[in-house]
Write a protein that holds these residues in place. Structure first.
Motif: not given
Ligand code: NOJ
Ligand code: CA
Length: 701
Positions: A135-142, A256-258
């Motif tokens: 998803q656009r708003n949870l793409n790459y996240f730490v 992480l990357q969704s």
């Protein structure tokens, strides 16, 4: 193979106010899920009793709004699954995977993000995991941390080891939850442990617990892939554990990357301790085997050039003369050998002869390769090349000799935790194994991880361990990694991961001595995620016979050592003592020769954490059974053989502690008796403190 997947129900946002209930197939385990004031929340009940009180779920992010609250329940769906699968090796040839599943779709409108939480409810417990669709708003996240709570039903008993990002090589402590802080703080002062501890109430999983009304609860994780290993941090006022992930060198807990998902968080539960040992929850939550061809993966019984160093204090190194050398500038042919290096051609041949004579598959040789002068404690990047033998180890000749006798050598790769250096050499190291006909490697990660600041249980290292296993598979090599992250059932998916250490093994009998309760805890805790290379089989308890300065003592009777081959399930078992010792006790050694390492069926006959465990197992593809029993402080067992075929008679060979045996004062006292038995036989046996018994059973009609 039976397979059935039915979609039972689908409901949408209207359900918000009401908990979604998912029960196990037998109805005993019930997980309720709800979104309470925007916060995902769950409970678990067992036979009508609260096991997990209302507990929040979610993640704190480092570079984005968190995933802890502001949620709406957008959708739920439920289904059932029932399948029986066959592991490549294992405690049972058939494993039933039967659960009811519920998937909750959570929307976070303020940030336009979606997270799924998937529950699987089994007769033996619950697994849940987070899933992050692309998803656009949870793409790459730490991940700053995962905040999964496990609210305990009070100040219950736990068997725990301290929170440490780099080692599990501890004794377990049995205490109330409220005592963890005081015990941990006391130890930190005593032994300067504070460096390793992340919190005075931090503990590692698998964590075994027991309520005062006799319910056993076990917390762990399954399918730890591309994520940091989970510890638990206790709020000891309210008895709530919260997940605490291993950080990287910068303190971050995961990149992480969704689309992606977390490992499963597992809660096993039963009112019978034996069910906790028999549970397949962790394996069932892992993916099926990813390899098409598994014919090259075989259980292994082995001996090795190992206890001579660990137990008898001989060196891995070839020379004394090089306190600190640069490997690339060293010419070993010009240095003076120390003359006591056990990994030499003549000595290894003795082990090969011994293995061939007694029917062992492999001979491990540690200290065969250059670099050991400089291996540990110096945080050096380049210590080993994993390819160059010491001048006194004739790799060509020894492999030919072993193969001519139907035996293989087992490779050893101590990385000294220089992981970059290991990856740099991995392909060449595996190619060398192919060239000489090795098909298994014991690897090791002693010392602080390089790159500096990384931890043994962080995401980066977890990816490395799996990389080593999947690269090995390309060469048809089996892996047994010591000091690696604790197993989480990945051996189902990657069955060439045939062993791990990841706990306090037999080596500590030499370093400090293990308590007599230790191996009565390990099957409840460390073994939940996969087999352990515990390396049993030490028959000589008095190590001062080999080194007069040695003060430690091996805290078990000989029969206890035999029983461990049954109670500590593993497809990889070492007979760890040296041939000269076994030659003094060949009658008892016979059990180690006979015992199987792969099974059709396993039954736990009696069990209580830290006190006693008795298991019976049927050897794969035969009608032979093996029984092993161990106890911490002495125990009386009455074995019922009703698991045997009703129409057959059997001969049992019973290896028992002698009446006056004791792990400290008389550890080598045993009796061996033969007895005709059948399914109606009852047999009373008494184990000594730190003792055990072992029985091999063969049909005679
Ligand atoms: C620690 C391991 O547990 C042990 O088995 C091994 O002998 C040493 N490291 C050296 O690699
Ligand atoms: Ca170790």
């Amino acid at each position: 193979m039976k397979k059935q997947t039915i979609v039972l129900a689908c409901a949408c946002a209207l359900l918000q106010a009401q908990a979604i209930t998912t029960a196990s197939p037998d109805g005993n385990v019930v997980a309720d899920f709800n979104v309470v004031d925007g916060v995902p929340t769950y409970t678990v009940d067992y036979k009508g009793k609260h096991i997990i009180l209302p507990s929040r779920m979610g993640l704190d992010l480092d570079n984005a709004p968190d995933l802890l609250d502001g949620f709406e329940l957008a959708n739920t769906s439920s289904s059932s699954f029932d399948e029986t699968w066959q592991p490549v090796w294992g405690e049972n040839s058939d494993i039933r995977n039967n659960y009811n599943e519920m998937v909750a779709t959570l929307r976070q409108p303020a940030n336009d993000r979606t997270v799924l939480i998937r529950f699987r409810v089994y007769n033996d417990g619950v697994g849940f995991r987070y899933e992050f669709p692309q998803q656009r708003n949870l793409n790459y996240f730490v991940v700053a941390d995962e905040r999964s709570e496990f609210a305990m039903p009070g100040d219950i008993t736990a068997w725990w080891i301290i929170g440490d990002y780099d080692t599990q090589e501890y004794e377990y402590t049995e205490s109330r939850l409220s005592e963890i802080r005081g015990i941990n703080e006391g130890r930190a002062v005593e032994s300067n442990l504070s460096q390793q501890q992340f919190s005075p109430t931090g503990v590692q999983t698998s964590l075994q617990l027991k309520t005062d009304d006799g319910i056993y609860i076990n917390l762990h994780e399954a399918a730890l892939v591309d994520y940091s290993c989970m510890h638990l941090n206790l709020d000891d006022k309210n008895f709530v554990f919260t997940s605490w992930l291993t950080p990287d060198a910068q303190g971050k807990k995961g990149y992480l990357q969704s689309p992606c998902k977390s490992p499963w968080r597992t809660i096993m539960v039963s009112d019978d301790a034996r069910d906790i040992l028999a549970s397949n929850l962790i394996l069932n939550l892992n993916d099926p085997c990813k390899y098409d061809d598994t014919s090259w993966i075989k259980p292994v019984k082995y001996v090795g050039v190992w206890w001579e160093m660990i137990g008898h204090d001989k060196p891995w190194a070839y020379t004394w003369d090089l306190p600190s050398v640069k490997l690339d500038s060293l010419d070993y042919s010009k240095v003076k050998p120390n003359g006591v290096h056990p990994a030499n051609t003549a000595n290894v041949k003795k082990y090969i002869d011994f293995a061939a004579l007694h029917g062992f598959d492999q001979v491990l040789v540690e200290g065969w390769n250059i670099g050991w002068e400089d291996w540990s404690g110096n945080k050096k990047d380049y210590v080993f090349d994993f390819q160059t033998p010491y001048p006194d180890f004739d790799i060509d000749e020894l492999n030919k000799y072993a193969h001519s006798k139907g035996v293989r050598l087992m490779m050893h790769h101590e990385t000294s935790s220089s992981v970059r250096n290991y990856e740099r050499h991995m392909k060449d190291a595996y190619d060398l194994m192919d060239r000489y006909g090795y098909n298994s490697v014991k690897s090791g990660y002693v010392g602080d991880i390089l790159p500096r600041g990384e931890h043994h249980y962080g995401q980066w290292m977890n990816n490395h361990y799996l990389y080593a296993v999947t690269e090995a598979a390309k060469h048809h090599i089996m892996v047994n990694a010591h000091e690696a992250v604790r197993p989480t059932g990945l051996c189902r998916t990657y069955p060439n991961l045939i062993g791990n250490e990841s706990a306090r093994g037999t080596e500590y009998e030499s370093f400090a001595g293990n308590s007599t309760s230790h191996t009565c805890v390990l099957p409840f805790t460390r073994l939940q995620g996969g087999p352990m290379d515990y390396t049993p089989g030490i028959f000589e308890n008095d190590l001062s016979k080999f080194n007069p300065n040695k003060k430690t003592h091996v805290n078990t009777t000989i029969c206890r050592q035999l029983a461990l081959y049954v109670t500590m399930y593993s497809p990889l078992q070492m007979a760890a003592d040296v041939p000269d010792v076994y030659n003094r006790f060949l009658d008892a050694f016979q059990f180690i020769k006979d015992v199987a390492v792969d099974w059709d069926r396993s039954i736990y006959l009696e069990a209580e954490p830290a006190q006693y465990i008795t298991a019976a197992r049927k050897a794969k593809g035969t009608d032979n059974w093996f029984v092993g029993g161990i106890s911490a402080n002495g125990h009386k067992s009455e074995i019922k053989f009703d698991f045997l075929d009703k129409d057959r008679k059997y001969e049992a060979t019973i290896y028992a502690d002698a009446p006056d045996a004791h792990y400290l004062t008389n550890p080598q006292a045993y009796t061996i008796t033969k007895k005709k038995i059948d399914a109606k036989t009852r047999l009373k046996l008494t184990t000594a403190p730190g003792g055990g018994f072992a029985i091999s059973i063969k049909p005679i009609n």
